[in-house]
Design a protein around this motif. Structure first.
Motif, PDB file in Angstrom:
ATOM      1  N   ILE A  69       0.850  -1.193   0.000  1.00  0.00           N
ATOM      2  CA  ILE A  69       0.000   0.000   0.000  1.00  0.00           C
ATOM      3  C   ILE A  69       0.883   1.238   0.000  1.00  0.00           C
ATOM      4  O   ILE A  69       1.715   1.424   0.884  1.00  0.00           O
ATOM      5  CB  ILE A  69      -0.933   0.017   1.234  1.00  0.00           C
ATOM      6  CG1 ILE A  69      -1.840  -1.213   1.217  1.00  0.00           C
ATOM      7  CG2 ILE A  69      -1.761   1.294   1.258  1.00  0.00           C
ATOM      8  CD1 ILE A  69      -2.737  -1.319   2.444  1.00  0.00           C
ATOM      9  N   ASP A  70       0.706   2.072  -0.984  1.00  0.00           N
ATOM     10  CA  ASP A  70       1.500   3.295  -1.116  1.00  0.00           C
ATOM     11  C   ASP A  70       0.652   4.483  -0.677  1.00  0.00           C
ATOM     12  O   ASP A  70      -0.163   4.994  -1.446  1.00  0.00           O
ATOM     13  CB  ASP A  70       1.977   3.459  -2.565  1.00  0.00           C
ATOM     14  CG  ASP A  70       2.886   4.668  -2.739  1.00  0.00           C
ATOM     15  OD1 ASP A  70       3.391   5.173  -1.718  1.00  0.00           O
ATOM     16  OD2 ASP A  70       3.072   5.113  -3.901  1.00  0.00           O
ATOM     17  N   HIS A  71       0.813   4.879   0.568  1.00  0.00           N
ATOM     18  CA  HIS A  71       0.055   6.010   1.100  1.00  0.00           C
ATOM     19  C   HIS A  71       0.963   6.805   2.026  1.00  0.00           C
ATOM     20  O   HIS A  71       1.632   6.222   2.881  1.00  0.00           O
ATOM     21  CB  HIS A  71      -1.186   5.538   1.855  1.00  0.00           C
ATOM     22  CG  HIS A  71      -2.156   6.634   2.158  1.00  0.00           C
ATOM     23  ND1 HIS A  71      -1.961   7.532   3.193  1.00  0.00           N
ATOM     24  CD2 HIS A  71      -3.323   7.004   1.546  1.00  0.00           C
ATOM     25  CE1 HIS A  71      -2.960   8.387   3.213  1.00  0.00           C
ATOM     26  NE2 HIS A  71      -3.800   8.095   2.235  1.00  0.00           N
ATOM     27  N   PRO A  72       0.994   8.125   1.887  1.00  0.00           N
ATOM     28  CA  PRO A  72       1.937   8.937   2.684  1.00  0.00           C
ATOM     29  C   PRO A  72       1.686   8.882   4.186  1.00  0.00           C
ATOM     30  O   PRO A  72       2.582   9.211   4.966  1.00  0.00           O
ATOM     31  CB  PRO A  72       1.729  10.355   2.133  1.00  0.00           C
ATOM     32  CG  PRO A  72       0.384  10.331   1.480  1.00  0.00           C
ATOM     33  CD  PRO A  72       0.214   8.950   0.941  1.00  0.00           C
ATOM     34  N   ALA A  73       0.491   8.487   4.612  1.00  0.00           N
ATOM     35  CA  ALA A  73       0.198   8.468   6.038  1.00  0.00           C
ATOM     36  C   ALA A  73       0.639   7.175   6.705  1.00  0.00           C
ATOM     37  O   ALA A  73       0.655   7.095   7.936  1.00  0.00           O
ATOM     38  CB  ALA A  73      -1.301   8.675   6.280  1.00  0.00           C
ATOM     39  N   LEU A  74       1.008   6.165   5.942  1.00  0.00           N
ATOM     40  CA  LEU A  74       1.415   4.894   6.522  1.00  0.00           C
ATOM     41  C   LEU A  74       2.912   4.900   6.802  1.00  0.00           C
ATOM     42  O   LEU A  74       3.714   5.213   5.924  1.00  0.00           O
ATOM     43  CB  LEU A  74       1.075   3.739   5.584  1.00  0.00           C
ATOM     44  CG  LEU A  74      -0.419   3.416   5.422  1.00  0.00           C
ATOM     45  CD1 LEU A  74      -0.589   2.261   4.442  1.00  0.00           C
ATOM     46  CD2 LEU A  74      -1.057   3.077   6.755  1.00  0.00           C
ATOM     47  N   SER A 125      -8.506   8.105   4.541  1.00  0.00           N
ATOM     48  CA  SER A 125      -7.932   7.981   3.200  1.00  0.00           C
ATOM     49  C   SER A 125      -6.958   6.818   3.132  1.00  0.00           C
ATOM     50  O   SER A 125      -6.865   6.119   2.120  1.00  0.00           O
ATOM     51  CB  SER A 125      -7.248   9.283   2.782  1.00  0.00           C
ATOM     52  OG  SER A 125      -6.078   9.522   3.542  1.00  0.00           O
ATOM     53  N   ALA A 126      -6.207   6.579   4.231  1.00  0.00           N
ATOM     54  CA  ALA A 126      -5.310   5.419   4.279  1.00  0.00           C
ATOM     55  C   ALA A 126      -6.102   4.127   4.408  1.00  0.00           C
ATOM     56  O   ALA A 126      -5.781   3.116   3.768  1.00  0.00           O
ATOM     57  CB  ALA A 126      -4.335   5.570   5.441  1.00  0.00           C
ATOM     58  N   ALA A 221     -14.397   2.687   4.949  1.00  0.00           N
ATOM     59  CA  ALA A 221     -13.757   3.986   5.160  1.00  0.00           C
ATOM     60  C   ALA A 221     -14.202   5.003   4.128  1.00  0.00           C
ATOM     61  O   ALA A 221     -14.357   6.188   4.437  1.00  0.00           O
ATOM     62  CB  ALA A 221     -12.235   3.819   5.118  1.00  0.00           C
ATOM     63  N   SER A 222     -14.403   4.577   2.902  1.00  0.00           N
ATOM     64  CA  SER A 222     -14.799   5.500   1.844  1.00  0.00           C
ATOM     65  C   SER A 222     -16.142   6.151   2.148  1.00  0.00           C
ATOM     66  O   SER A 222     -16.314   7.365   1.979  1.00  0.00           O
ATOM     67  CB  SER A 222     -14.850   4.760   0.505  1.00  0.00           C
ATOM     68  OG  SER A 222     -15.217   5.637  -0.535  1.00  0.00           O
ATOM     69  N   HIS A 223     -17.094   5.364   2.620  1.00  0.00           N
ATOM     70  CA  HIS A 223     -18.426   5.905   2.917  1.00  0.00           C
ATOM     71  C   HIS A 223     -18.383   6.839   4.116  1.00  0.00           C
ATOM     72  O   HIS A 223     -19.055   7.878   4.135  1.00  0.00           O
ATOM     73  CB  HIS A 223     -19.412   4.754   3.152  1.00  0.00           C
ATOM     74  CG  HIS A 223     -19.864   4.082   1.902  1.00  0.00           C
ATOM     75  ND1 HIS A 223     -21.169   4.107   1.455  1.00  0.00           N
ATOM     76  CD2 HIS A 223     -19.174   3.384   0.974  1.00  0.00           C
ATOM     77  CE1 HIS A 223     -21.271   3.442   0.323  1.00  0.00           C
ATOM     78  NE2 HIS A 223     -20.069   2.990   0.006  1.00  0.00           N
ATOM     79  N   TYR A 224     -17.602   6.474   5.137  1.00  0.00           N
ATOM     80  CA  TYR A 224     -17.505   7.353   6.301  1.00  0.00           C
ATOM     81  C   TYR A 224     -16.736   8.622   5.962  1.00  0.00           C
ATOM     82  O   TYR A 224     -17.043   9.708   6.479  1.00  0.00           O
ATOM     83  CB  TYR A 224     -16.817   6.615   7.448  1.00  0.00           C
ATOM     84  CG  TYR A 224     -17.006   7.266   8.807  1.00  0.00           C
ATOM     85  CD1 TYR A 224     -18.196   7.891   9.158  1.00  0.00           C
ATOM     86  CD2 TYR A 224     -15.976   7.246   9.748  1.00  0.00           C
ATOM     87  CE1 TYR A 224     -18.367   8.472  10.407  1.00  0.00           C
ATOM     88  CE2 TYR A 224     -16.144   7.823  11.005  1.00  0.00           C
ATOM     89  CZ  TYR A 224     -17.337   8.436  11.329  1.00  0.00           C
ATOM     90  OH  TYR A 224     -17.509   9.020  12.565  1.00  0.00           O
TER      91      TYR A 224
END
Length: 262
Positions: A69-74, A125-126, A221-224
């Protein structure tokens, strides 16, 4: 049924390289240690989990899926070792404090609603990346959410498998509980309490995310995140961290001041 090895301290393969600091329990026999690398002086996190030997392959596979998973928050995974019925995951480097310290021990103050919603939006978003891959984080909380001095938000990518029947709605509930804790300024160790002590749209947002019946929560997570960003965008943006004490608009019509020479 095979009994996992007891959790005490990280294995020598890790302690020989890292100076181990304090540890916290993430539940279900999972411990998270703060550590430092004497060679690089970097701060890292070490997750330790008891793993039955017949599940070691599955744990490695999950860790690899998360690492993709490429996400800046991880927080970046630096290494994974599975041996003697235990899994050790090293992530970092980290130059940030867990939210538990910021809310409960260091400042003892609340964050603004806008700041809380900004943090929740980053986390969601993560988590979207997790849920799109059929994964559940399972350990979102004040010990795995880190805040840096520059305001950036980090999430520790816990590799331990969530409990049986784990669902994306569990991550939604964790974020909703964290929202409540942030806005009420509740100290470390609180479960977030009852959202009834909040008011307006924010109370509804917390209630939706933390509903006791999973069927009444947003399904992922997307819906919330849609609900969180909608509430966030109705609030004024926070002032810059180092904003001048006097607003620029109040100085627009002021005459220019000239210093007299000595």
């Amino acid at each position: 049924m095979e009994t996992p090895a007891p959790l005490t301290s990280p294995a020598s393969v890790l302690t020989e390289r890292h100076r181990i600091g304090d540890g916290v329990s993430l539940g279900d026999g999972v411990l998270l240690y703060r550590a430092s690398d004497p060679a690089s002086r970097a701060e890292v996190l070490i997750e330790v989990e008891a793993v039955p030997r017949h599940l070691e392959g599955a744990r490695t596979e999950r860790a690899d899926l998360i690492a993709d998973i490429d996400h800046p928050a991880l927080v970046e995974r630096l290494g994974l070792t599975v041996e003697d019925g235990r899994a050790f995951t090293v992530t970092g480097p980290v130059d940030a404090d867990p939210l538990a310290h910021i809310l409960g021990e260091r400042f003892r103050e609340r964050v603004s609603k806008r700041e809380a919603l900004d943090i929740a939006d980053t986390l969601l978003s993560a988590l979207e990346e997790y849920h799109e891959r059929g994964l559940v984080h399972g350990a979102v909380g004040p010990d795995t959410v880190l805040l840096a001095d520059d305001g950036s938000v980090l999430l520790v990518p816990v590799t331990a498998e969530p409990g049986p029947g784990a669902d994306p709605r569990d991550d939604v509930r964790a974020v909703g509980s964290l929202l409540h804790r942030m806005i009420t300024g509740m100290a470390n160790g609180s479960d977030g309490g009852d959202p009834a002590d909040l008011d307006g749209e924010f109370a509804l947002l917390v209630a939706q995310g933390t509903a006791a019946d999973p069927a009444h929560r947003p399904r992922n997570a997307s819906h919330y995140r849609v609900l969180v960003t909608r509430a966030r965008d109705r609030l004024p943006a926070p002032a810059p961290r180092h904003a001048a004490s006097e607003p620029a608009a109040s100085r627009a019509g002021a005459p220019e001041r000239r210093e007299e020479p000595d």
